[in-house]
Design a protein around this motif. Structure first.
Motif, mmCIF file in Angstrom:
data_model
loop_
_atom_site.group_PDB
_atom_site.id
_atom_site.type_symbol
_atom_site.label_atom_id
_atom_site.label_comp_id
_atom_site.label_asym_id
_atom_site.label_seq_id
_atom_site.Cartn_x
_atom_site.Cartn_y
_atom_site.Cartn_z
ATOM 1 N N SER A 8 0.820 -1.216 0.000
ATOM 2 C CA SER A 8 0.000 0.000 0.000
ATOM 3 C C SER A 8 0.850 1.260 0.000
ATOM 4 C CB SER A 8 -0.943 0.001 1.206
ATOM 5 O OG SER A 8 -1.826 -1.091 1.156
ATOM 6 N N LEU A 9 1.853 1.285 0.887
ATOM 7 C CA LEU A 9 2.677 2.487 1.006
ATOM 8 C C LEU A 9 3.615 2.660 -0.182
ATOM 9 C CD1 LEU A 9 3.513 2.359 4.814
ATOM 10 C CD2 LEU A 9 1.914 3.879 3.656
ATOM 11 N N ALA A 10 4.116 1.555 -0.719
ATOM 12 C CA ALA A 10 5.028 1.645 -1.865
ATOM 13 C C ALA A 10 4.325 2.198 -3.093
ATOM 14 C CB ALA A 10 5.609 0.270 -2.175
ATOM 15 N N THR A 11 3.013 2.037 -3.147
ATOM 16 C CA THR A 11 2.254 2.525 -4.297
ATOM 17 C C THR A 11 1.438 3.770 -3.960
ATOM 18 O OG1 THR A 11 0.468 0.978 -3.739
ATOM 19 C CG2 THR A 11 2.107 0.229 -5.332
ATOM 20 N N SER A 12 1.733 4.411 -2.822
ATOM 21 C CA SER A 12 0.973 5.584 -2.386
ATOM 22 C C SER A 12 1.836 6.838 -2.388
ATOM 23 C CB SER A 12 0.410 5.377 -0.971
ATOM 24 O OG SER A 12 -0.480 4.297 -0.929
ATOM 25 N N ASP A 13 1.170 7.957 -2.388
ATOM 26 C CA ASP A 13 1.828 9.258 -2.240
ATOM 27 C C ASP A 13 2.175 9.455 -0.757
ATOM 28 O OD1 ASP A 13 2.590 11.892 -2.134
ATOM 29 O OD2 ASP A 13 0.962 12.605 -3.412
ATOM 30 N N LEU A 14 3.388 9.933 -0.473
ATOM 31 C CA LEU A 14 3.807 10.112 0.920
ATOM 32 C C LEU A 14 2.950 11.122 1.675
ATOM 33 C CD1 LEU A 14 7.717 10.047 0.882
ATOM 34 C CD2 LEU A 14 6.149 8.370 1.824
ATOM 35 N N SER A 15 2.293 12.012 0.947
ATOM 36 C CA SER A 15 1.442 12.988 1.618
ATOM 37 C C SER A 15 0.280 12.320 2.345
ATOM 38 C CB SER A 15 0.898 13.999 0.600
ATOM 39 O OG SER A 15 0.090 13.345 -0.365
ATOM 40 N N VAL A 16 -0.040 11.068 1.942
ATOM 41 C CA VAL A 16 -1.108 10.317 2.604
ATOM 42 C C VAL A 16 -0.719 9.983 4.038
ATOM 43 C CG1 VAL A 16 -2.315 8.103 2.596
ATOM 44 C CG2 VAL A 16 -2.025 9.362 0.468
ATOM 45 N N VAL A 17 0.576 9.686 4.263
ATOM 46 C CA VAL A 17 1.045 9.297 5.594
ATOM 47 C C VAL A 17 1.284 10.527 6.462
ATOM 48 C CG1 VAL A 17 2.839 8.100 6.876
ATOM 49 C CG2 VAL A 17 2.046 7.197 4.677
ATOM 50 N N PHE A 18 2.052 11.470 5.944
ATOM 51 C CA PHE A 18 2.360 12.679 6.712
ATOM 52 C C PHE A 18 1.280 13.719 6.425
ATOM 53 C CE2 PHE A 18 6.375 10.476 5.945
ATOM 54 C CZ PHE A 18 6.794 10.290 7.253
ATOM 55 N N SER A 19 0.126 13.485 7.018
ATOM 56 C CA SER A 19 -1.061 14.275 6.708
ATOM 57 C C SER A 19 -1.748 14.696 7.993
ATOM 58 C CB SER A 19 -2.012 13.448 5.850
ATOM 59 O OG SER A 19 -2.434 12.308 6.578
ATOM 60 N N ALA A 20 -2.920 15.310 7.824
ATOM 61 C CA ALA A 20 -3.705 15.717 8.993
ATOM 62 C C ALA A 20 -4.084 14.525 9.853
ATOM 63 C CB ALA A 20 -4.961 16.452 8.531
ATOM 64 N N THR A 21 -4.246 13.355 9.240
ATOM 65 C CA THR A 21 -4.608 12.159 9.998
ATOM 66 C C THR A 21 -3.574 11.846 11.065
ATOM 67 O OG1 THR A 21 -5.760 11.226 8.092
ATOM 68 C CG2 THR A 21 -5.108 9.691 9.835
ATOM 69 N N LEU A 22 -2.297 11.978 10.746
ATOM 70 C CA LEU A 22 -1.230 11.713 11.709
ATOM 71 C C LEU A 22 -1.333 12.661 12.896
ATOM 72 C CD1 LEU A 22 1.356 10.241 12.507
ATOM 73 C CD2 LEU A 22 2.640 11.877 11.113
ATOM 74 N N ALA A 23 -1.526 13.955 12.620
ATOM 75 C CA ALA A 23 -1.609 14.943 13.697
ATOM 76 C C ALA A 23 -2.855 14.746 14.549
ATOM 77 C CB ALA A 23 -1.604 16.351 13.095
ATOM 78 N N ILE A 24 -3.997 14.484 13.924
ATOM 79 C CA ILE A 24 -5.249 14.335 14.669
ATOM 80 C C ILE A 24 -5.237 13.065 15.504
ATOM 81 C CG2 ILE A 24 -7.741 13.975 14.428
ATOM 82 C CD1 ILE A 24 -7.537 15.710 11.843
ATOM 83 N N ALA A 25 -4.802 11.952 14.916
ATOM 84 C CA ALA A 25 -4.751 10.689 15.657
ATOM 85 C C ALA A 25 -3.786 10.784 16.832
ATOM 86 C CB ALA A 25 -4.343 9.555 14.721
ATOM 87 N N SER A 26 -2.631 11.398 16.614
ATOM 88 C CA SER A 26 -1.633 11.526 17.674
ATOM 89 C C SER A 26 -2.151 12.404 18.809
ATOM 90 C CB SER A 26 -0.339 12.121 17.109
ATOM 91 O OG SER A 26 0.154 11.361 16.029
ATOM 92 N N ALA A 27 -2.667 13.577 18.456
ATOM 93 C CA ALA A 27 -3.145 14.513 19.480
ATOM 94 C C ALA A 27 -4.324 13.931 20.256
ATOM 95 C CB ALA A 27 -3.533 15.837 18.824
ATOM 96 N N SER A 28 -5.235 13.253 19.563
ATOM 97 C CA SER A 28 -6.397 12.662 20.243
ATOM 98 C C SER A 28 -5.957 11.632 21.273
ATOM 99 C CB SER A 28 -7.324 11.998 19.220
ATOM 100 O OG SER A 28 -7.793 12.923 18.281
ATOM 101 N N ALA A 29 -5.021 10.767 20.885
ATOM 102 C CA ALA A 29 -4.547 9.727 21.798
ATOM 103 C C ALA A 29 -3.856 10.325 23.011
ATOM 104 C CB ALA A 29 -3.601 8.785 21.058
ATOM 105 N N VAL A 30 -3.012 11.312 22.794
ATOM 106 C CA VAL A 30 -2.272 11.928 23.900
ATOM 107 C C VAL A 30 -3.212 12.663 24.851
ATOM 108 C CG1 VAL A 30 -0.571 13.693 24.487
ATOM 109 C CG2 VAL A 30 -0.113 12.103 22.610
ATOM 110 N N VAL A 31 -4.174 13.412 24.298
ATOM 111 C CA VAL A 31 -5.113 14.165 25.133
ATOM 112 C C VAL A 31 -5.978 13.219 25.977
ATOM 113 C CG1 VAL A 31 -7.178 15.629 25.078
ATOM 114 C CG2 VAL A 31 -5.197 16.211 23.671
ATOM 115 N N VAL A 32 -6.552 12.187 25.344
ATOM 116 C CA VAL A 32 -7.439 11.277 26.058
ATOM 117 C C VAL A 32 -6.658 10.419 27.057
ATOM 118 C CG1 VAL A 32 -9.005 9.312 25.794
ATOM 119 C CG2 VAL A 32 -9.147 11.245 24.218
ATOM 120 N N GLY A 33 -5.506 9.904 26.635
ATOM 121 C CA GLY A 33 -4.682 9.122 27.548
ATOM 122 C C GLY A 33 -4.230 9.942 28.746
ATOM 123 N N GLY A 34 -3.858 11.203 28.503
ATOM 124 C CA GLY A 34 -3.454 12.084 29.598
ATOM 125 C C GLY A 34 -4.600 12.386 30.541
#
Length: 315
Positions: A51-77
């Motif tokens: 999937s990643l080898a055939t995808s644009d890197l912008s798909v990975v380093f996107s808003a999804t990364l920031a939102i998923a990370s921040a949500s987990a840290v906020v809720v876990g904290g």
């Protein structure tokens, strides 16, 4: 909306088949363990590489990364703060509870839902990388420093901590993600003879994961009186299935200005249940095992109706 209903129907039928196979014992006593290892060590890494080898890197380093990370840290904290001040729990139990409230099942249910409901598996890749590269090492280090006892940190303890931090970096799913990212980054197109087997194995990841999930639903009792820390489990489950989707919605809607399918996808990702990895960690340190097990099962059972409600509201 019809696509969402169709996707859930596919998922439900395959999970139901796994449950029936588990109840009848048709695949043997260790079927769930064997299939889970197949998904973990072979099929999902192959899926990520392809999937990643055939995808644009912008798909990975996107808003999804920031939102998923921040949500987990906020809720876990938030869970950690409540468990410390209200429930008065020790640090190891707080760590396991925080993970139970925010560590997403991105493989067994995440990939099927991304494919059949969101119609795009790339939404899961950023979440996987965040959890394996950052979240797991931080949590495991905290557990190693508190659950195993400290006193004066001996050479053996320091070695144990180093090994614990490095274990997630040898995770086959992470390796698959890194390899796929590297191939995409350098712009290399592997030969068809290599990509086709990866594609075939990757295609098996989702159905096998769903069958495994169905198998694990048999013979498990939750909220058992006298054995389950009910307040902890209830808190972790509510934080996971209510607070985390709400935080993700706020971040996506007002922080990143997302609307439509993109907003829907971020909230669905946040509403995925607690990952089985948390139980693995709890078992490793022999702390909070019932909390991790029951939270994972309860949030898993709640995930489908919660995501269906999200679909009705936002899809």
């Amino acid at each position: 909306m019809s696509g969402v209903v169709s996707g859930f129907t596919v998922i439900f039928l395959v999970v139901a088949l796994g449950y029936i196979l588990g109840r009848t014992g048709s695949l043997g006593e260790h079927a769930a363990s064997v299939l889970a290892r197949m998904v973990f060590f072979v099929c999902t890494p192959a899926l990520l590489i392809h999937s990643l080898a055939t995808s644009d890197l912008s798909v990975v380093f996107s808003a999804t990364l920031a939102i998923a990370s921040a949500s987990a840290v906020v809720v876990g904290g938030a869970y950690a703060l409540i468990a410390k001040l209200w429930l008065r729990r020790a640090v190891p139990e707080i760590v396991i509870g925080a993970l139970s409230s925010s560590y997403v099942n991105s493989v067994n249910l995440g990939l099927p839902i991304a494919i059949f409901v969101l119609d795009d598996a790339s939404f899961i890749a950023p979440l996987l990388l965040f959890q394996i590269v950052f979240y797991s090492p931080v949590a495991l280090t905290a557990l190693d420093l508190t659950a195993l006892g400290r006193g004066g940190a001996s050479d053996a303890e320091r070695t144990s901590t180093l090994k614990t931090v490095l274990v997630p970096l040898r995770n086959p799913i992470l390796v698959g993600g890194v390899v796929g990212l590297a191939i995409s980054l350098i712009g290399w197109t592997p030969p068809q003879a290599v990509m086709e087997p990866l594609n075939m194995l990757g295609q098996a990841s989702v159905p096998l994961a769903l069958l495994t999930f169905g198998l694990t639903l048999t013979g498990v009792a939750v909220f058992k009186k006298g054995q389950s820390p009910r307040r902890d489990i209830a808190l972790a489950s509510v934080m996971k299935m209510v607070a985390m989707p709400a935080v993700a919605y706020a971040l996506a809607r007002w922080g990143f200005g997302l609307t439509g399918h993109q907003l829907f996808a971020q909230v669905v990702i946040a509403a995925l249940p607690t990952a089985q990895n948390v139980l693995v960690y709890a078992t490793r340190y022999q702390r909070g095992e019932v909390l991790a097990r029951d939270s994972a099962l309860i949030t898993t059972l709640l995930a489908i109706p919660v995501i269906a409600l999200i679909a009705v509201t936002l899809a």
